[in-house]
Design a protein around this motif. Structure first.
Motif, PDB file in Angstrom:
ATOM      1  N   LYS A  74       0.802  -0.842   0.085  1.00  0.00           N
ATOM      2  CA  LYS A  74       0.142   0.264  -0.101  1.00  0.00           C
ATOM      3  C   LYS A  74       1.072   1.645   0.106  1.00  0.00           C
ATOM      4  O   LYS A  74       1.799   1.426   0.478  1.00  0.00           O
ATOM      5  CB  LYS A  74      -0.538   0.216   1.226  1.00  0.00           C
ATOM      6  CG  LYS A  74      -1.657  -0.941   1.284  1.00  0.00           C
ATOM      7  CD  LYS A  74      -2.907  -0.969   2.271  1.00  0.00           C
ATOM      8  CE  LYS A  74      -3.907  -1.852   2.681  1.00  0.00           C
ATOM      9  NZ  LYS A  74      -5.053  -2.136   3.293  1.00  0.00           N
ATOM     10  N   GLY A  76       1.123   5.438   0.012  1.00  0.00           N
ATOM     11  CA  GLY A  76       0.903   7.174   0.043  1.00  0.00           C
ATOM     12  C   GLY A  76       1.518   7.953  -1.054  1.00  0.00           C
ATOM     13  O   GLY A  76       2.857   7.610  -0.983  1.00  0.00           O
ATOM     14  N   MET A 132       0.111  10.671   6.765  1.00  0.00           N
ATOM     15  CA  MET A 132       0.587   8.823   6.048  1.00  0.00           C
ATOM     16  C   MET A 132       2.076   9.054   6.524  1.00  0.00           C
ATOM     17  O   MET A 132       1.973   7.709   6.157  1.00  0.00           O
ATOM     18  CB  MET A 132       1.407   9.567   4.636  1.00  0.00           C
ATOM     19  CG  MET A 132      -0.371   9.944   3.368  1.00  0.00           C
ATOM     20  SD  MET A 132       0.289  10.346   2.211  1.00  0.00           S
ATOM     21  CE  MET A 132      -1.177  10.466   1.736  1.00  0.00           C
ATOM     22  N   LEU A 138       0.830   2.801   5.585  1.00  0.00           N
ATOM     23  CA  LEU A 138       1.074   2.079   3.961  1.00  0.00           C
ATOM     24  C   LEU A 138       2.842   1.054   4.313  1.00  0.00           C
ATOM     25  O   LEU A 138       3.459   2.281   4.968  1.00  0.00           O
ATOM     26  CB  LEU A 138       1.326   3.556   4.034  1.00  0.00           C
ATOM     27  CG  LEU A 138      -0.123   3.805   3.537  1.00  0.00           C
ATOM     28  CD1 LEU A 138       0.342   6.489   3.795  1.00  0.00           C
ATOM     29  CD2 LEU A 138      -0.639   3.746   2.419  1.00  0.00           C
ATOM     30  N   GLN A 171       7.951   1.650   7.361  1.00  0.00           N
ATOM     31  CA  GLN A 171       7.571   2.258   6.371  1.00  0.00           C
ATOM     32  C   GLN A 171       8.581   2.883   5.721  1.00  0.00           C
ATOM     33  O   GLN A 171       9.693   3.345   5.944  1.00  0.00           O
ATOM     34  CB  GLN A 171       7.109   3.133   6.797  1.00  0.00           C
ATOM     35  CG  GLN A 171       6.275   3.805   5.459  1.00  0.00           C
ATOM     36  CD  GLN A 171       5.576   5.183   6.351  1.00  0.00           C
ATOM     37  OE1 GLN A 171       6.183   6.124   6.664  1.00  0.00           O
ATOM     38  NE2 GLN A 171       4.166   5.251   6.729  1.00  0.00           N
TER      39      GLN A 171
END
Length: 213
Positions: A74, A76, A132, A138, A171
């Motif tokens: 996923k 952003g 985000m 994310l 991330q």
């Protein structure tokens, strides 16, 4: 054995020796690579900076996001600088996927000619970025052209660094744009500098759909 046959045998021997040297060289390279791979055991999110005056920084960032999506991850994306009226070929593809996306919307600073408008839009875009950067769902976040926001003083550098340091452990973050601040470069795990050799625009060739946007 004739002279011709002797020459052929010599050529075969030289070719065999050359091939053996190549094999030994490749073995050493492979052993070195294997050792480096074996030593790279840490697994965490990586901060990547793509800077420099050359063409292709944003394209590289978008390409990496597309790769991540291809692996089911996923993403952003926050686009600083670019305006809502500017078509973005990469986003025409990426928006087909369930990604989080925000465009600063004011365009280039020479278009608005309003510091107040730019700062207000930058703060909204940065707020979206912070959301985000704190979202554990994310896997990867692209902050496209964010370096300009630091250069112009629209966003506090310390606040950016704090958000990057406190983001979810796994991330990945990509930051693109010219003149990246040295503190962001020092913080980054991977830094690529894109340098121009030639550019069609300087020769009077206008930017074209599919190639430049």
């Amino acid at each position: 054995m004739s002279n011709i046959e002797e020459e052929r045998e010599k050529e075969k021997a030289l070719a065999a020796a050359k091939e053996q040297k190549h094999i030994e060289r490749q073995k050493k390279i492979k052993a070195n690579v294997d050792e480096r791979v074996a030593q790279a055991t840490e697994e965490r999110g990586v901060l990547v900076v793509i800077t420099g005056n050359g063409k292709g920084k944003s394209t590289s960032g978008f390409g990496t996001v597309l790769r991540a999506i291809g692996h089911g991850q996923k993403a952003g994306i926050v686009q600083f600088i670019k305006g809502s009226k500017w078509e973005c070929g990469e986003m025409n593809i990426l928006k087909q996927f369930p990604i989080q996306h925000h465009v600063m919307g004011t365009g280039f600073t020479w278009e608005t000619q309003s510091t107040e408008t730019d700062i207000a839009a930058a703060k909204v875009a940065w707020q979206k970025s912070k959301e985000m950067l704190s979202d554990e769902s994310l896997d990867i976040v692209l902050l496209d052209e964010m370096t300009y926001m630091v250069k112009y003083g629209y966003i506090e550098l310390d606040e950016i660094i704090e958000a990057l340091n406190n983001r979810p452990k796994m991330q990945h973050v990509l930051i693109t744009g010219r003149a990246c601040h040295r503190r962001l470069i020092e913080l980054a795990d991977t830094v690529s500098e894109v340098q121009p050799i030639k550019h069609a625009f300087k020769a009077g060739i206008k930017a074209q759909k599919g190639l430049d946007w």
